[in-house]
Design a protein around this motif. Structure first.
Motif, PDB file in Angstrom:
ATOM      1  N   ARG A  33      -4.453  10.130  -1.804  1.00 45.50           N
ATOM      2  CA  ARG A  33      -5.367   8.998  -1.792  1.00 45.50           C
ATOM      3  C   ARG A  33      -4.589   7.698  -1.709  1.00 45.50           C
ATOM      4  NH1 ARG A  33      -8.664   8.072  -7.172  1.00 45.50           N
ATOM      5  NH2 ARG A  33      -9.114   6.174  -6.015  1.00 45.50           N
ATOM      6  N   ALA A  34      -5.218   6.693  -1.121  1.00 48.55           N
ATOM      7  CA  ALA A  34      -4.586   5.392  -0.973  1.00 48.55           C
ATOM      8  C   ALA A  34      -4.532   4.676  -2.323  1.00 48.55           C
ATOM      9  CB  ALA A  34      -5.355   4.551   0.035  1.00 48.55           C
ATOM     10  N   VAL A  35      -3.415   4.005  -2.570  1.00 47.05           N
ATOM     11  CA  VAL A  35      -3.254   3.199  -3.774  1.00 47.05           C
ATOM     12  C   VAL A  35      -2.581   1.892  -3.407  1.00 47.05           C
ATOM     13  CG1 VAL A  35      -3.104   5.189  -5.337  1.00 47.05           C
ATOM     14  CG2 VAL A  35      -1.004   4.237  -4.331  1.00 47.05           C
ATOM     15  N   CYS A  36      -2.607   0.974  -4.347  1.00 48.05           N
ATOM     16  CA  CYS A  36      -1.912  -0.301  -4.200  1.00 48.05           C
ATOM     17  C   CYS A  36      -0.877  -0.390  -5.310  1.00 48.05           C
ATOM     18  CB  CYS A  36      -2.918  -1.448  -4.304  1.00 48.05           C
ATOM     19  SG  CYS A  36      -2.167  -3.092  -4.567  1.00 48.05           S
ATOM     20  N   ILE A  37       0.343  -0.782  -4.980  1.00 52.43           N
ATOM     21  CA  ILE A  37       1.407  -0.934  -5.973  1.00 52.43           C
ATOM     22  C   ILE A  37       1.759  -2.414  -6.077  1.00 52.43           C
ATOM     23  CG2 ILE A  37       3.748  -0.298  -6.650  1.00 52.43           C
ATOM     24  CD1 ILE A  37       3.458   2.246  -5.050  1.00 52.43           C
ATOM     25  N   LYS A  38       1.737  -2.924  -7.298  1.00 53.42           N
ATOM     26  CA  LYS A  38       2.121  -4.311  -7.534  1.00 53.42           C
ATOM     27  C   LYS A  38       3.432  -4.362  -8.295  1.00 53.42           C
ATOM     28  CE  LYS A  38       0.723  -8.715  -9.569  1.00 53.42           C
ATOM     29  NZ  LYS A  38      -0.296  -9.464 -10.345  1.00 53.42           N
ATOM     30  N   ASP A  58       0.843  -1.196   0.000  1.00 53.47           N
ATOM     31  CA  ASP A  58       0.000   0.000   0.000  1.00 53.47           C
ATOM     32  C   ASP A  58       0.878   1.245   0.000  1.00 53.47           C
ATOM     33  OD1 ASP A  58       0.645  -1.067   2.625  1.00 53.47           O
ATOM     34  OD2 ASP A  58      -0.392   0.669   3.451  1.00 53.47           O
ATOM     35  N   ALA A  59       0.321   2.318  -0.526  1.00 53.29           N
ATOM     36  CA  ALA A  59       1.053   3.584  -0.591  1.00 53.29           C
ATOM     37  C   ALA A  59       0.048   4.727  -0.644  1.00 53.29           C
ATOM     38  CB  ALA A  59       1.974   3.611  -1.816  1.00 53.29           C
ATOM     39  N   ASN A  77      13.652  -6.004 -16.091  1.00 58.05           N
ATOM     40  CA  ASN A  77      12.481  -6.865 -16.300  1.00 58.05           C
ATOM     41  C   ASN A  77      11.367  -6.612 -15.295  1.00 58.05           C
ATOM     42  OD1 ASN A  77      13.657  -8.183 -18.496  1.00 58.05           O
ATOM     43  ND2 ASN A  77      14.685  -9.676 -17.169  1.00 58.05           N
ATOM     44  N   VAL A  78      11.615  -5.758 -14.313  1.00 58.14           N
ATOM     45  CA  VAL A  78      10.638  -5.501 -13.259  1.00 58.14           C
ATOM     46  C   VAL A  78       9.838  -4.236 -13.599  1.00 58.14           C
ATOM     47  CG1 VAL A  78      10.319  -4.903 -10.833  1.00 58.14           C
ATOM     48  CG2 VAL A  78      11.999  -6.644 -11.483  1.00 58.14           C
ATOM     49  N   GLU A  79       8.511  -4.360 -13.479  1.00 60.29           N
ATOM     50  CA  GLU A  79       7.627  -3.220 -13.702  1.00 60.29           C
ATOM     51  C   GLU A  79       6.684  -3.081 -12.511  1.00 60.29           C
ATOM     52  OE1 GLU A  79       6.186  -2.644 -17.928  1.00 60.29           O
ATOM     53  OE2 GLU A  79       6.750  -4.757 -18.028  1.00 60.29           O
ATOM     54  N   TYR A  80       6.044  -1.921 -12.422  1.00 65.58           N
ATOM     55  CA  TYR A  80       5.122  -1.652 -11.330  1.00 65.58           C
ATOM     56  C   TYR A  80       3.787  -1.183 -11.892  1.00 65.58           C
ATOM     57  CZ  TYR A  80       9.405  -1.708  -8.567  1.00 65.58           C
ATOM     58  OH  TYR A  80      10.588  -2.068  -7.986  1.00 65.58           O
ATOM     59  N   LEU A  81       2.706  -1.687 -11.287  1.00 67.54           N
ATOM     60  CA  LEU A  81       1.360  -1.226 -11.597  1.00 67.54           C
ATOM     61  C   LEU A  81       0.797  -0.533 -10.363  1.00 67.54           C
ATOM     62  CD1 LEU A  81      -0.238  -4.285 -13.467  1.00 67.54           C
ATOM     63  CD2 LEU A  81       0.361  -2.070 -14.460  1.00 67.54           C
ATOM     64  N   PRO A 134      -9.052  -0.730 -12.072  1.00 68.97           N
ATOM     65  CA  PRO A 134      -8.498   0.509 -12.642  1.00 68.97           C
ATOM     66  C   PRO A 134      -6.998   0.621 -12.395  1.00 68.97           C
ATOM     67  CG  PRO A 134     -10.534   0.947 -11.455  1.00 68.97           C
ATOM     68  CD  PRO A 134     -10.151  -0.459 -11.130  1.00 68.97           C
ATOM     69  N   ILE A 135      -6.263   1.000 -13.436  1.00 69.47           N
ATOM     70  CA  ILE A 135      -4.815   1.171 -13.361  1.00 69.47           C
ATOM     71  C   ILE A 135      -4.503   2.662 -13.433  1.00 69.47           C
ATOM     72  CG2 ILE A 135      -2.595   0.586 -14.397  1.00 69.47           C
ATOM     73  CD1 ILE A 135      -4.108  -1.852 -13.316  1.00 69.47           C
ATOM     74  N   PHE A 136      -3.908   3.202 -12.360  1.00 67.36           N
ATOM     75  CA  PHE A 136      -3.598   4.625 -12.315  1.00 67.36           C
ATOM     76  C   PHE A 136      -2.278   4.962 -13.003  1.00 67.36           C
ATOM     77  CE2 PHE A 136      -5.959   4.300  -8.062  1.00 67.36           C
ATOM     78  CZ  PHE A 136      -7.166   4.605  -8.654  1.00 67.36           C
ATOM     79  N   ASP A 137      -1.322   4.022 -12.936  1.00 65.65           N
ATOM     80  CA  ASP A 137       0.018   4.335 -13.415  1.00 65.65           C
ATOM     81  C   ASP A 137       0.790   3.032 -13.611  1.00 65.65           C
ATOM     82  OD1 ASP A 137       2.255   5.767 -14.125  1.00 65.65           O
ATOM     83  OD2 ASP A 137       2.618   6.650 -12.148  1.00 65.65           O
ATOM     84  N   SER A 138       1.840   3.080 -14.420  1.00 61.24           N
ATOM     85  CA  SER A 138       2.747   1.944 -14.577  1.00 61.24           C
ATOM     86  C   SER A 138       4.108   2.470 -14.995  1.00 61.24           C
ATOM     87  CB  SER A 138       2.214   0.936 -15.600  1.00 61.24           C
ATOM     88  OG  SER A 138       2.131   1.501 -16.894  1.00 61.24           O
TER      89      SER A 138
END
Length: 408
Positions: free
Chosen positions: A116-121, A108-109, A167-171, A155-159
């Motif tokens: 606002r609260a978001v989730c980062i994967k 969480d972030a 090779n690592v990405e974040y959603l 819903p995807i806010f950013d990537s």
């Protein structure tokens, strides 16, 4: 998450607070003399971690990078973090930074721009997948897909990519809850769930995306209507402060929206591509076509696995859901060639839904394994809640505006 034991009586904190401070001493459980020794004993008893685990350390190492992207992690993951409960004699259960992560790949972030609260994967696949592209295709807030009310993809806010590991990405996504937490309480809530999920599956398939793992773990909900004060991303039983217990509203009166997540098994096909393949699918090993060596239809895998969710999570658990039997059998047709696609499944369901007595919407869901004592207790609570609902409707309360007609 660390073992977190809440006291019988918890102090009242503002739902937006994240960590107690000395200035709020009147509300905090400071330990009596000899307080320091007792605090140490409590920390040893509850095993609150003062050292980050390996996967937590990976998030700490990206704290500054994520901050530069506009996302602040909890204080636990600051580069120079020191447990707050070591500085003052306070039960760690009341400290937000005593709560670790559950899943290594999500955290969480706070979005600094909107607070606002978001989730980062973190996407770190062992094999190359199309997860990020498909997630953005279906759920990017800058795209056109989310304008369609039938789209139930998260819903995807950013990537963005990792600055060190190519090779690592974040959603960055909307933070959600497991769809059955809290549990369903009324028949109409199940009807709404089934409608939304078939609708979401049909939307994906219309755009030639087969999910591949349409199982319980990958169906979640935006619980803001029933938890208007919010919830802690890890300590689901608490408000955002990580301490105050939540008191959810009934989703029959405050309908929630369900979302499909995780596209690591998903494929996006082209209109001229043969829709048959091998080695496609996720957690659910029940589809009969897996037992053969012949290629199969990935879209029909989604139909079967979603039918299995309806069967295992609802029909097997609750009484009074007989109207689901035909739909489940239809969606779980053994021969995938005879199995309906998403569009036909929706058409079948809408026909079934149209024949359900609307009066059943507020009937309490009864678990098949309830004891007589439990049944009497739950029926009494449900009866009292229904009485309050009727009174509010009689006097034109807000709930009257919130109530949804689930079918007609």
């Amino acid at each position: 998450m660390s073992s977190k034991v809440l006291p019988f009586s918890t102090p009242s904190h503002h739902s937006g607070s994240t960590q107690p401070t000395p200035s709020s001493s009147s509300n905090l459980p400071y330990l009596s003399t000899p307080s320091h020794g007792l605090a140490l004993q409590l920390r040893q008893l509850y095993q609150y971690q003062t050292i980050l685990s390996e996967h937590e350390a990976a998030w700490r190492d990206r704290y500054s990078f994520l901050l530069s992207k506009g996302y602040r992690l909890r204080s636990r993951y600051e580069p120079n973090w020191s447990p707050s409960w070591l500085k003052i004699d306070i039960d760690p259960a009341y400290c937000d930074d005593s709560i670790d992560t559950v899943l290594p790949m999500v955290i969480d972030a706070t979005n600094l721009k909107g607070q606002r609260a978001v989730c980062i994967k973190r996407i770190d696949p062992k094999e190359r997948t199309d997860e990020v592209n498909i997630a953005n295709f279906l759920g990017s807030i800058t795209g056109a897909m989310l304008r369609d009310g039938k789209n139930h993809c998260v819903p995807i806010f950013d990537s963005f990519r990792d600055p060190v590991l190519p090779n690592v990405e974040y959603l960055v996504m909307l933070p959600l809850r497991p769809y059955a937490n809290p549990e369903f309480g009324a028949v109409g809530e199940v009807v709404d769930f089934v409608t939304q999920l078939i609708e979401g599956m049909e939307f994906m398939h219309k755009h030639l995306v087969a999910h591949g793992d349409l199982t319980t773990q990958n169906i979640m909900m935006d619980a803001r209507p029933i938890l208007p004060s919010g919830w802690h991303f890890v300590a689901h039983h608490c408000r955002p402060d990580g301490v105050t217990p939540i008191s959810p509203l009934a989703r029959i009166d405050y309908p929630v929206r369900y979302h499909i997540i995780d596209f690591d098994c998903s494929v996006r096909l082209s209109s001229d591509q043969l829709h048959l393949m091998r080695n496609f699918g996720g957690r659910d090993g029940d589809p009969p076509e897996y037992k053969n060596r012949e290629p199969y239809d990935p879209f029909k895998i989604d139909v079967f696995t979603l039918g299995n969710v309806f069967y295992k999570d609802f029909f097997q658990v609750y009484e009074g859901l007989d109207f689901l039997a035909g739909l489940i059998n239809f969606m779980k047709t053994a021969d995938f060639r005879q199995r309906p696609d998403a569009r036909v499944s929706m058409k079948y369901w809408l026909d079934v839904r149209g024949r359900i007595d609307v009066g059943r919407a507020r009937w309490r869901l009864q678990k098949r394994q309830e004891t007589i004592g439990e049944r009497v207790l739950y029926d009494t609570v449900a009866f009292a809640r229904e009485g309050v609902h009727r009174m509010k409707r009689m006097f034109g309360g807000a709930e009257q505006q919130q109530h949804r007609v689930y079918w007609s």
